[in-house]
Enzyme design. Structure first.
Site, short mmCIF file in Angstrom:
data_model
loop_
_atom_site.label_atom_id
_atom_site.label_comp_id
_atom_site.label_asym_id
_atom_site.label_seq_id
_atom_site.Cartn_x
_atom_site.Cartn_y
_atom_site.Cartn_z
N GLU B 280 -3.58 -3.90 2.92
CA GLU B 280 -2.55 -4.82 2.42
C GLU B 280 -2.99 -6.27 2.58
O GLU B 280 -2.74 -7.10 1.71
CB GLU B 280 -1.24 -4.56 3.18
CG GLU B 280 -0.01 -5.10 2.50
CD GLU B 280 1.26 -4.53 3.14
OE1 GLU B 280 1.76 -3.51 2.64
OE2 GLU B 280 1.73 -5.09 4.14
N GLU B 283 -5.32 -6.96 -0.07
CA GLU B 283 -4.58 -7.03 -1.34
C GLU B 283 -3.93 -8.40 -1.49
O GLU B 283 -3.98 -9.02 -2.56
CB GLU B 283 -3.52 -5.91 -1.39
CG GLU B 283 -2.80 -5.84 -2.74
CD GLU B 283 -1.66 -4.82 -2.75
OE1 GLU B 283 -1.42 -4.16 -1.71
OE2 GLU B 283 -0.99 -4.72 -3.79
N CYS B 300 6.08 -0.44 3.26
CA CYS B 300 6.02 0.61 4.29
C CYS B 300 7.31 1.40 4.42
O CYS B 300 7.32 2.51 4.92
CB CYS B 300 5.75 -0.01 5.66
SG CYS B 300 4.23 -0.93 5.73
N SER B 320 3.49 -4.39 -2.76
CA SER B 320 2.11 -4.01 -2.46
C SER B 320 1.91 -2.58 -2.96
O SER B 320 2.83 -1.75 -2.90
CB SER B 320 1.90 -4.05 -0.94
OG SER B 320 0.78 -3.27 -0.60
N LYS B 359 11.98 8.88 5.02
CA LYS B 359 10.61 9.42 5.06
C LYS B 359 10.58 10.86 4.59
O LYS B 359 9.57 11.33 4.08
CB LYS B 359 10.05 9.34 6.49
CG LYS B 359 9.72 7.92 6.94
CD LYS B 359 8.37 7.46 6.42
CE LYS B 359 8.11 6.00 6.79
NZ LYS B 359 7.06 5.40 5.95
N GLU B 362 10.32 10.46 1.02
CA GLU B 362 9.03 9.90 0.63
C GLU B 362 7.93 10.97 0.55
O GLU B 362 7.14 10.98 -0.40
CB GLU B 362 8.61 8.82 1.64
CG GLU B 362 7.34 8.08 1.26
CD GLU B 362 6.85 7.13 2.36
OE1 GLU B 362 6.92 7.49 3.55
OE2 GLU B 362 6.41 6.02 2.02
N GLU B 367 3.95 11.42 -6.22
CA GLU B 367 2.70 10.64 -6.06
C GLU B 367 1.99 10.97 -4.75
O GLU B 367 0.84 10.59 -4.58
CB GLU B 367 2.99 9.13 -6.04
CG GLU B 367 3.84 8.58 -7.16
CD GLU B 367 5.33 8.63 -6.83
OE1 GLU B 367 6.00 9.46 -7.50
OE2 GLU B 367 5.81 7.92 -5.96
N CYS B 504 12.31 -0.41 11.90
CA CYS B 504 12.27 1.04 12.12
C CYS B 504 12.92 1.45 13.45
O CYS B 504 13.45 2.56 13.56
CB CYS B 504 10.84 1.54 12.10
SG CYS B 504 9.93 0.96 10.66
#
Lengths: 166, 578
Positions: B280, B283, B300, B320, B359, B362, B367, B504
């Site tokens: 990142e 990037e 994230c 990102s 999560k 996710e 993907e 988190c």
């Protein structure tokens, strides 16, 4: 799941003129606070009812969460998520009307129209609404059709009254 | 505004005008039982459990919504109050399933606790019970409306804190039900799956999708090589499930506990958090030098990602392209690690311990199969891990600390702070600064981006180039920040967003009872854990360096692109989630 979702998914009966009217109403209220109920009221008058598509349009237009719009629509008896007939037949089930035979009148209306209270005939001509006391206890049992009031109505007169509306 | 003085159960107390009787009582040392009340979030007086008697008032008053007034004389434990409270509780319970023994919230249910405290032994009222279908439509959250007591805490937190309003109250009277908009399945509305609703639910009406069964099965399957990764925020929260002081750091004990469960390798998401910083950070530098889309926003937090996909689909280019550390880990576990260990990736089962319900969603995204398999097989919340540990009688607070396995268990302090709001930003700055300036930081602590303020801003001088950064936590704050960026009111190069308040450590998968105080204590734990580590910059992680040398080549290289980067999906704002 209850009312609302399945019917309103197929609300393809709203004309483009009605949609334009809906957008106009939303534009009038947009940006103001505390206007969800009057806005929904006007939209319902324009469309006849508030299917989910219409609720979504209002939510997006006013920038109000759909959950809030749905909450208001399902809370107030005034709002309907199913189509309302051209003529609203109301039967008072307040205590006075009830003891004078309001329930028998309702039964007869349901029989004549072939639908239950809260429903609309397939031709969208009539829908039946059960009302709580409308403050005309001396005239009970009371039946209303739109703004017309039928006092001391007897079940055997119901068919004749309804036939007047088309 | 001035102060008011009132008397509660004979004790005089002075509080600022506008304070509720309930809060005033707490200050006077009188605890009034309550149920729907949630300070600053849900103060609506709907359950009536907190009723009190006020001299001169005709009816009992809900103390959570009654402002304290000068000269008020309040009684909280009269016969009338006790009887009313019991009646209210009995009425609530009369419409609640008696499934306590098998309920996920048995032992952490506020209704159960109250019934116990009030000594309810029988329910005098018998009547119809509401019956609704359980909503298991999402991979993250289960709704069981029959266990709902209509307190509306979930509705309030979703609206006021998260700015999502996925949930609302539908219907009226006995037919009232808390549900997603239009009573659609939760998966069909714009829900971030952050799980903040689960954290505030007093009963078992909202809970995570349970994955413990799938994990037990994998652990018991001799053909599976079962590896586990632990998110940074678990180590400062797991202890609470076993009675430790909030914020206690139990890293080593957690590792020991996971070995006790039978995991073949105990790895750390910190390894891929460090890796995220390298990808990142590079990037960001690339976008800065090549005129890419700015501000770049971190990626994230899967609740945040789902939120932006629903509500700001026109801003996805700002994200990102880095996968989250969880997903980078999964992709590497079934490629790099599989190769290194000589294990067929089809036999590797990757479990994540996450503070997060999103999560779970996710890891099922289409993907997230870069290895050719689902990269992460199962996600357990902190609560689920605690349940598995209780099942085998393992209390991590009583275990001897152990070390993570190498190499995927090696991480730096920069990775630890990913668990707190501002942490990803700070970790990135530690690396970006040193990469750009080729100078060593005098202090690695970027304190401007720390703390609990909703939106934080800072400017960092990279040898003449000033980078403006912003940090938001909680989706309501994220919305504010995005609107500012969109309108041009504010301008930044780099933004960190975490879906949950506090980051988190305050995630929807954390222990029940998570509130602002506990969040702050866990944040303290996070920075302590960072400070205690010998390495505190991601680019100094030796295992990550080796990963680039042996496998990836360079940051943003071809292999990284294939395994560590992703793309996003615009989603509908209202419903029809596809």
């Amino acid at each position: 799941m209850s009312m609302g979702c399945c019917e309103s998914k197929c609300a393809g009966d709203i004309t483009s003129e009605q949609w334009a009217l809906v957008d106009e109403i939303i534009a009038k209220y947009k940006g103001q606070r505390g206007i969800l109920i009057p806005c929904l009221h006007e939209v319902q008058e324009a469309v006849g009812y508030l299917p989910l598509e219409v609720q979504e349009r209002v939510a997006a237009g006013l920038d109000v969460p759909l959950a809030d719009v749905y909450s208001v629509v399902t809370f107030y008896a005034l709002f309907s998520t199913t189509p309302i007939g051209k003529h609203q037949v109301g039967i008072c089930m307040g205590t006075a009307c009830y003891v004078r035979g309001g329930d028998k009148v309702l039964e007869k209306v349901e029989e004549v129209l072939g639908i239950k209270a809260g429903e609309t005939t397939d031709d969208r001509l009539f829908s039946i609404q059960v009302m709580r006391c409308i403050g005309a206890c001396g005239l009970g049992p009371v039946m209303t059709v739109d703004d017309d009031i039928y006092a001391r109505i007897k079940p055997d007169r119901v068919a004749e009254v309804l036939a007047k509306y088309s | 505004m001035g102060d008011v003085t009132l008397t509660i159960d004979g004790r005089q107390v002075t509080v600022p005008e506008g304070t509720s009787v309930l809060e005033a009582a707490a200050q006077a040392g009188v605890n009034i039982p309550s149920l729907c009340y949630l300070k600053d979030i849900n103060e609506i007086g709907s359950c009536r459990v907190c009723v009190v008697e006020i001299e001169g008032a005709r009816a009992l008053a809900a103390s959570c919504v009654t402002p304290a007034a000068n000269g008020m004389v309040v009684h909280t434990n009269t016969k009338r109050v006790r009887e009313a409270r019991r009646a209210v509780l009995e009425l609530i319970i009369s419409n609640h399933p008696f499934e306590c023994l098998t309920c996920v919230r048995s032992g952490s249910c506020e209704l159960q606790d109250l019934a116990e405290a009030m000594g309810i032994r029988e329910i005098r009222f018998e009547g119809e019970k509401a019956q609704h279908a359980v909503d298991e439509s999402t991979p993250s959250i289960v709704r069981d409306p029959d266990k709902c007591i209509l307190c509306r805490r979930c509705v309030s937190v979703c609206e006021k804190v998260q700015g999502v309003s996925a949930l609302g109250l539908a219907g009226r009277g006995f037919d009232s039900v808390v549900s997603p908009a239009a009573e659609l399945p939760l998966n069909d509305v714009a829900c971030a799956l952050c799980g903040q609703c689960v954290l505030v639910c007093p009963t078992g009406a909202l809970s995570e999708v349970d994955s413990t069964g799938a994990v037990w099965e994998a652990l018991g399957d001799p053909s599976k090589h079962v590896v586990v990764q632990t998110a940074p925020a678990i180590r400062v929260a797991l202890g609470e499930e076993f009675g430790a002081v909030p914020g206690s750091i139990v890293t080593g004990q957690m590792v020991a506990a996971l070995r006790a469960l039978g995991f073949d390798k105990v790895f750390d998401t910190n390894f891929t958090a460090d890796l995220t910083i390298l990808e990142e950070g590079n990037e960001l530098l690339k976008r800065l030098s090549e005129g890419g889309k700015l501000p770049m926003i971190t990626s994230c937090s899967p609740g945040w990602i789902k939120f932006i996909e629903h509500f700001y689909p026109d801003m996805l280019e700002h994200l990102s392209t880095c996968k989250s550390p969880q997903q980078m880990f999964g992709a590497l576990a079934k490629t790099y690690y599989a190769e290194k260990a000589g294990i067929d990736p089809k036999d590797i089962f990757v479990v994540s311990i996450m503070p997060c319900t999103a999560k779970k969603f996710e890891c099922t995204r289409p993907e997230m199969r870069s290895s050719g398999y689902q990269d992460v097989d199962a996600v357990l919340t902190t609560r689920e891990l605690a349940r598995m540990l209780r099942e085998i009688g393992a209390d991590p607070t009583e275990l001897e600390p152990e070390e993570f396995d190498a190499p995927l268990g090696i991480g730096t302090g920069a990775a630890v702070i990913f668990g707190a709001t501002g942490g990803v930003m700070e970790a990135a700055l530690r690396t970006v600064y040193e990469v750009v300036t080729e100078k060593e930081l005098e202090s690695v602590d970027f304190t401007d981006v720390r703390g609990f303020e909703g939106i934080k801003e800072a400017e960092v001088d990279l040898d003449g180039t000033v980078v403006r950064v912003a940090v938001a936590h909680g989706l309501g704050n994220a919305r504010k920040l995005l609107d500012m960026v969109k309108s041009g009111e504010a301008s930044y190069e780099f933004i960190e967003i975490m879906a949950c308040p506090g980051g988190c450590i305050g995630g929807g998968g954390q222990p029940i009872g998570t509130n602002t105080e506990r969040r702050l204590e866990r944040i303290e734990g996070i920075y302590e854990a960072d400070k205690a580590l010998p390495l505190r910059k991601s680019h100094e992680n030796p295992a990550v360096k080796a990963l680039y040398e042996e496998f990836l080549g360079e940051p943003l290289g071809e292999k990284s692109h294939e395994l560590l980067h992703t793309h996003y999906t615009p989603r509908g704002r209202w419903h029809w989630s596809k």
